[in-house]
Write a protein that holds these residues in place. Structure first.
Motif, PDB file in Angstrom:
ATOM      1  N   MET A   1      -5.195 -29.877 -81.907  1.00 34.55           N
ATOM      2  CA  MET A   1      -6.250 -29.390 -82.806  1.00 34.55           C
ATOM      3  C   MET A   1      -7.338 -30.437 -82.971  1.00 34.55           C
ATOM      4  SD  MET A   1      -4.897 -27.339 -86.053  1.00 34.55           S
ATOM      5  CE  MET A   1      -3.356 -26.503 -85.828  1.00 34.55           C
ATOM      6  N   HIS A   2      -8.585 -30.021 -82.834  1.00 32.57           N
ATOM      7  CA  HIS A   2      -9.696 -30.969 -82.974  1.00 32.57           C
ATOM      8  C   HIS A   2     -10.226 -30.952 -84.382  1.00 32.57           C
ATOM      9  CE1 HIS A   2     -10.001 -32.372 -78.979  1.00 32.57           C
ATOM     10  NE2 HIS A   2     -10.050 -31.158 -78.473  1.00 32.57           N
ATOM     11  N   GLU A   3      -9.832 -31.926 -85.156  1.00 36.66           N
ATOM     12  CA  GLU A   3     -10.316 -31.938 -86.539  1.00 36.66           C
ATOM     13  C   GLU A   3     -11.754 -32.425 -86.608  1.00 36.66           C
ATOM     14  OE1 GLU A   3      -7.018 -34.447 -88.127  1.00 36.66           O
ATOM     15  OE2 GLU A   3      -7.164 -33.013 -89.767  1.00 36.66           O
ATOM     16  N   ILE A   4     -12.454 -31.954 -87.623  1.00 39.98           N
ATOM     17  CA  ILE A   4     -13.794 -32.488 -87.904  1.00 39.98           C
ATOM     18  C   ILE A   4     -13.821 -32.940 -89.370  1.00 39.98           C
ATOM     19  CG2 ILE A   4     -14.821 -30.889 -86.233  1.00 39.98           C
ATOM     20  CD1 ILE A   4     -16.098 -29.477 -88.673  1.00 39.98           C
ATOM     21  N   ILE A   5     -14.843 -33.682 -89.749  1.00 35.01           N
ATOM     22  CA  ILE A   5     -14.947 -34.162 -91.131  1.00 35.01           C
ATOM     23  C   ILE A   5     -16.097 -33.425 -91.814  1.00 35.01           C
ATOM     24  CG2 ILE A   5     -15.304 -36.181 -92.603  1.00 35.01           C
ATOM     25  CD1 ILE A   5     -14.504 -37.895 -90.102  1.00 35.01           C
ATOM     26  N   LEU A   6     -15.807 -32.893 -92.996  1.00 35.21           N
ATOM     27  CA  LEU A   6     -16.860 -32.253 -93.775  1.00 35.21           C
ATOM     28  C   LEU A   6     -17.207 -33.155 -94.949  1.00 35.21           C
ATOM     29  CD1 LEU A   6     -15.302 -28.690 -94.018  1.00 35.21           C
ATOM     30  CD2 LEU A   6     -17.010 -29.490 -92.397  1.00 35.21           C
ATOM     31  N   CYS A   7     -18.478 -33.465 -95.109  1.00 38.49           N
ATOM     32  CA  CYS A   7     -18.907 -34.326 -96.211  1.00 38.49           C
ATOM     33  C   CYS A   7     -19.758 -33.495 -97.159  1.00 38.49           C
ATOM     34  CB  CYS A   7     -19.737 -35.491 -95.688  1.00 38.49           C
ATOM     35  SG  CYS A   7     -18.856 -36.517 -94.503  1.00 38.49           S
ATOM     36  N   LYS A   8     -19.299 -33.395 -98.392  1.00 36.28           N
ATOM     37  CA  LYS A   8     -20.029 -32.584 -99.362  1.00 36.28           C
ATOM     38  C   LYS A   8     -21.051 -33.442-100.090  1.00 36.28           C
ATOM     39  CE  LYS A   8     -18.960 -29.332-103.043  1.00 36.28           C
ATOM     40  NZ  LYS A   8     -20.331 -28.931-103.072  1.00 36.28           N
ATOM     41  N   LEU A   9     -22.294 -32.967-100.122  1.00 40.34           N
ATOM     42  CA  LEU A   9     -23.366 -33.747-100.743  1.00 40.34           C
ATOM     43  C   LEU A   9     -23.213 -33.778-102.254  1.00 40.34           C
ATOM     44  CD1 LEU A   9     -26.499 -32.526 -98.771  1.00 40.34           C
ATOM     45  CD2 LEU A   9     -24.888 -34.338 -98.238  1.00 40.34           C
ATOM     46  N   GLY A  10     -23.500 -34.917-102.861  1.00 41.90           N
ATOM     47  CA  GLY A  10     -23.438 -35.048-104.318  1.00 41.90           C
ATOM     48  C   GLY A  10     -24.785 -34.762-104.935  1.00 41.90           C
ATOM     49  N   GLU A  11     -25.292 -35.731-105.690  1.00 37.78           N
ATOM     50  CA  GLU A  11     -26.551 -35.574-106.420  1.00 37.78           C
ATOM     51  C   GLU A  11     -27.741 -35.251-105.528  1.00 37.78           C
ATOM     52  OE1 GLU A  11     -28.152 -38.521-109.360  1.00 37.78           O
ATOM     53  OE2 GLU A  11     -26.013 -38.830-109.649  1.00 37.78           O
ATOM     54  N   VAL A  12     -27.604 -35.534-104.241  1.00 35.54           N
ATOM     55  CA  VAL A  12     -28.680 -35.264-103.294  1.00 35.54           C
ATOM     56  C   VAL A  12     -29.175 -33.817-103.424  1.00 35.54           C
ATOM     57  CG1 VAL A  12     -29.174 -35.085-100.822  1.00 35.54           C
ATOM     58  CG2 VAL A  12     -27.835 -37.009-101.683  1.00 35.54           C
ATOM     59  N   VAL A  13     -28.250 -32.913-103.743  1.00 38.96           N
ATOM     60  CA  VAL A  13     -28.643 -31.501-103.800  1.00 38.96           C
ATOM     61  C   VAL A  13     -29.603 -31.211-104.948  1.00 38.96           C
ATOM     62  CG1 VAL A  13     -26.531 -30.677-102.689  1.00 38.96           C
ATOM     63  CG2 VAL A  13     -26.628 -30.809-105.175  1.00 38.96           C
ATOM     64  N   LEU A  14     -29.717 -32.143-105.907  1.00 36.55           N
ATOM     65  CA  LEU A  14     -30.633 -31.912-107.032  1.00 36.55           C
ATOM     66  C   LEU A  14     -32.056 -32.344-106.716  1.00 36.55           C
ATOM     67  CD1 LEU A  14     -28.340 -33.324-109.868  1.00 36.55           C
ATOM     68  CD2 LEU A  14     -28.578 -30.958-109.130  1.00 36.55           C
ATOM     69  N   LYS A  15     -32.259 -32.920-105.529  1.00 34.17           N
ATOM     70  CA  LYS A  15     -33.557 -33.485-105.190  1.00 34.17           C
ATOM     71  C   LYS A  15     -34.488 -32.431-104.606  1.00 34.17           C
ATOM     72  CE  LYS A  15     -32.302 -37.582-106.150  1.00 34.17           C
ATOM     73  NZ  LYS A  15     -32.748 -38.020-107.460  1.00 34.17           N
ATOM     74  N   GLY A  16     -35.136 -31.655-105.444  1.00 34.76           N
ATOM     75  CA  GLY A  16     -36.036 -30.605-104.979  1.00 34.76           C
ATOM     76  C   GLY A  16     -36.729 -30.860-103.651  1.00 34.76           C
ATOM     77  N   LEU A  17     -38.004 -31.235-103.719  1.00 38.84           N
ATOM     78  CA  LEU A  17     -38.814 -31.355-102.508  1.00 38.84           C
ATOM     79  C   LEU A  17     -38.407 -32.522-101.619  1.00 38.84           C
ATOM     80  CD1 LEU A  17     -42.333 -30.581-103.980  1.00 38.84           C
ATOM     81  CD2 LEU A  17     -40.897 -29.126-102.523  1.00 38.84           C
ATOM     82  N   ASN A  18     -37.798 -33.557-102.248  1.00 42.82           N
ATOM     83  CA  ASN A  18     -37.407 -34.726-101.478  1.00 42.82           C
ATOM     84  C   ASN A  18     -36.090 -34.554-100.754  1.00 42.82           C
ATOM     85  OD1 ASN A  18     -39.508 -36.294-102.172  1.00 42.82           O
ATOM     86  ND2 ASN A  18     -38.537 -37.077-104.021  1.00 42.82           N
ATOM     87  N   ARG A  19     -35.424 -33.451-101.008  1.00 38.18           N
ATOM     88  CA  ARG A  19     -34.049 -33.323-100.566  1.00 38.18           C
ATOM     89  C   ARG A  19     -33.866 -33.610 -99.084  1.00 38.18           C
ATOM     90  NH1 ARG A  19     -29.733 -28.456-101.430  1.00 38.18           N
ATOM     91  NH2 ARG A  19     -28.506 -29.018 -99.595  1.00 38.18           N
ATOM     92  N   ARG A  20     -34.788 -33.114 -98.277  1.00 35.23           N
ATOM     93  CA  ARG A  20     -34.642 -33.300 -96.839  1.00 35.23           C
ATOM     94  C   ARG A  20     -34.625 -34.791 -96.456  1.00 35.23           C
ATOM     95  NH1 ARG A  20     -31.702 -31.310 -93.322  1.00 35.23           N
ATOM     96  NH2 ARG A  20     -32.384 -31.822 -91.227  1.00 35.23           N
ATOM     97  N   SER A  21     -35.490 -35.569 -97.103  1.00 30.12           N
ATOM     98  CA  SER A  21     -35.525 -36.996 -96.735  1.00 30.12           C
ATOM     99  C   SER A  21     -34.238 -37.694 -97.180  1.00 30.12           C
ATOM    100  CB  SER A  21     -36.766 -37.687 -97.295  1.00 30.12           C
ATOM    101  OG  SER A  21     -36.805 -37.560 -98.687  1.00 30.12           O
ATOM    102  N   PHE A  22     -33.658 -37.273 -98.316  1.00 30.10           N
ATOM    103  CA  PHE A  22     -32.370 -37.836 -98.745  1.00 30.10           C
ATOM    104  C   PHE A  22     -31.276 -37.486 -97.731  1.00 30.10           C
ATOM    105  CE2 PHE A  22     -34.516 -38.565-102.658  1.00 30.10           C
ATOM    106  CZ  PHE A  22     -33.787 -39.524-103.337  1.00 30.10           C
ATOM    107  N   GLU A  23     -31.311 -36.237 -97.268  1.00 21.02           N
ATOM    108  CA  GLU A  23     -30.285 -35.816 -96.298  1.00 21.02           C
ATOM    109  C   GLU A  23     -30.416 -36.554 -94.977  1.00 21.02           C
ATOM    110  OE1 GLU A  23     -29.778 -31.200 -97.570  1.00 21.02           O
ATOM    111  OE2 GLU A  23     -29.543 -31.687 -95.446  1.00 21.02           O
ATOM    112  N   MET A  24     -31.658 -36.754 -94.546  1.00 26.36           N
ATOM    113  CA  MET A  24     -31.875 -37.467 -93.281  1.00 26.36           C
ATOM    114  C   MET A  24     -31.356 -38.894 -93.388  1.00 26.36           C
ATOM    115  SD  MET A  24     -33.182 -35.236 -91.386  1.00 26.36           S
ATOM    116  CE  MET A  24     -33.990 -35.979 -89.989  1.00 26.36           C
TER     117      MET A  24
ATOM    118  N   GLY B   1     -19.659 -40.762-104.077  1.00 29.22           N
ATOM    119  CA  GLY B   1     -20.690 -40.309-105.020  1.00 29.22           C
ATOM    120  C   GLY B   1     -21.968 -41.136-104.866  1.00 29.22           C
ATOM    121  N   GLY B   2     -22.836 -41.082-105.871  1.00 28.40           N
ATOM    122  CA  GLY B   2     -24.065 -41.882-105.831  1.00 28.40           C
ATOM    123  C   GLY B   2     -25.138 -41.294-104.933  1.00 28.40           C
ATOM    124  N   LEU B   3     -26.050 -42.144-104.498  1.00 31.12           N
ATOM    125  CA  LEU B   3     -27.196 -41.730-103.676  1.00 31.12           C
ATOM    126  C   LEU B   3     -27.236 -42.555-102.391  1.00 31.12           C
ATOM    127  CD1 LEU B   3     -29.822 -41.588-106.553  1.00 31.12           C
ATOM    128  CD2 LEU B   3     -28.863 -39.625-105.313  1.00 31.12           C
TER     129      LEU B   3
END
Ligand code: ATP
Ligand code: MG
Length: 390
Positions: A1-24, A170-172
């Motif tokens: 079985m090929h496992e993968i890792i899922l990372c759930k975003l924390g506070e980043v999701v609250l970053k309206g217009l900036n969100r994409r740059s936080f994710e990048m 957690g954190g940013l």
């Protein structure tokens, strides 16, 4: 079985217009931290970042590394499978069988991003849940407070069955909060204060004052080791080692003993301020906690702040030692911090330090010193050590 890792975003999701740059930024941090464990394809969908091994990798180490990347609030492993209800059930049985055997209650929660999948998400949960219950009859179905939630996701490219999620850092994302200079001694507190500010997305430059021959080579190694132990959280670090002996000797020679520590701390602040400006940093971080020692009373802190114009961040200011120790153990620096080597603060400590100093008084006593010259000389002779990440 090929496992993968899922990372759930924390506070980043609250970053309206900036969100994409936080994710990048978060994805580039993840790429850098996992690179030494093999090749991974890293991409984001909704509030999750997928870390997929490409070929042979050290999966366990990569999983552990993802847990320490700021910006991620939880991690889980998952396995992809074919997009049929039978394949999903078989995968769940095989992948989560061991966990199911040790669980008392469970539920299935499904997400269907691929709307062409012939079942709705509630239907799919009921179907998989029903058959899992048949396969593991001792595990009760509990939709309100299950011990285990089996997540099923049907996406464009594949379906995924998740293992249980675990809490992450957690954190940013580091780098999104600018840069700061963090004063790192060999104690318990300053690695924790560094960790806390890095957690808010700040890239740190470490500053250490060494006073050879009063402080030893072992004390210096200890500080470099602490910095190394911070790298899984803080990323790349450089320790700037500033020689402090001459300054301490000058203070001892020319100033009242009871003011020694206060004046020494003003020098630390000034040098930190200068270094911060040189490195385009916007704040200075210390591990001070109110009332912990004579130099950390409200009056003493005011005396330190008087010497610096840069903002001073003291994330431990309201914390008890016990709380700090707890974080130190979690961070992984505690065992190194308690190694018994001298710090420059413990050489020449006054027998009766002033606990309620007045700023004016300290300025006056210090005025006999060539403050600017001493600071510049010390800074000019600093050594820069790039820390090899753990
Ligand atoms: P720590 O446990 O971090 O050493 P402490 O409780 O021993 O802190 P002090 O020795 O008074 O307190 O130092 C207060 C803060 O000043 C430290 O947390 C650290 O940020 C900074 N500091 C002290 N000594 C040094 C040093 N040699 N080099 C750099 N920073 C220092
Ligand atoms: Mg100390």
């Amino acid at each position: 079985m090929h496992e993968i890792i899922l990372c759930k975003l924390g506070e980043v999701v609250l970053k309206g217009l900036n969100r994409r740059s936080f994710e990048m930024k978060l994805m580039s941090n993840l790429r850098r931290r996992t690179a030494k464990f093999g090749k991974f394809k890293i991409y984001s969908r909704q509030s999750t970042i997928y870390v997929e091994p490409v070929g042979e990798v050290d999966f366990e180490s990569a999983y552990a590394a993802c847990k320490q990347v700021f910006g991620i609030i939880a991690v889980a492993r998952a396995v992809p499978c074919e997009k049929t209800k039978e394949a999903i059930l078989e995968t769940a049985k095989e992948y989560l069988g061991e966990t199911m055997r040790h669980t008392k209650s469970f539920k299935v929660e499904s997400k269907r991003a691929d709307k062409s999948f012939p079942m709705g998400s509630i239907q799919l949960s009921q179907w998989v849940g029903g058959y899992l219950h048949e396969a593991f009859p001792h595990v009760k179905v509990d939709v309100h407070t299950p011990e285990l939630t089996v997540y099923v996701e049907v996406r464009e490219d594949a379906a995924y069955v998740h293992g249980p999620a675990e809490p992450a850092a957690g954190g940013l994302p580091i780098g999104m909060g600018g840069h700061a200079v963090s004063l790192l001694s060999g104690g318990i507190d300053s690695p924790v204060s560094s960790f806390m500010i890095a957690k808010r997305g700040v890239q740190l430059e470490m500053l250490h004052f060494a006073s050879p021959p009063y402080t030893s080579e072992l004390a210096r190694e200890k500080v470099l080791q602490l910095a190394r132990e911070l790298t899984p959280w803080c990323g790349r670090l450089t320790v700037h080692i500033v020689p402090f002996t001459e300054i301490q000797e000058a203070i001892r020679r020319d100033c009242d003993e009871e003011y020694f520590t206060l004046i020494m701390r003003r020098f630390m602040m000034r040098i930190a301020d200068k270094l911060a400006r040189e490195l385009a940093c916007r704040a200075v971080v210390t591990g001070e906690s109110l009332g912990q020692v004579a130099s950390q009373t409200l009056q003493a802190l005011a005396v330190s702040d008087d010497a610096i114009t840069m903002p001073v961040l003291r994330p431990l200011i309201g914390m008890d030692k016990e709380e700090i120790v707890k974080i130190s153990r979690y961070v992984g620096t505690f065992d190194t911090s308690i190694l018994p080597y001298e710090d420059c603060c413990t050489v020449f400590t006054p027998r009766h330090p002033k606990t309620r100093p007045e700023v004016e008084e300290v300025r006056e006593i210090e005025s006999v010193l060539d403050v600017e010259g001493l600071c510049q000389q010390a800074l000019a002779r600093r050594e820069m050590v790039k820390i090899k990440p753990l």
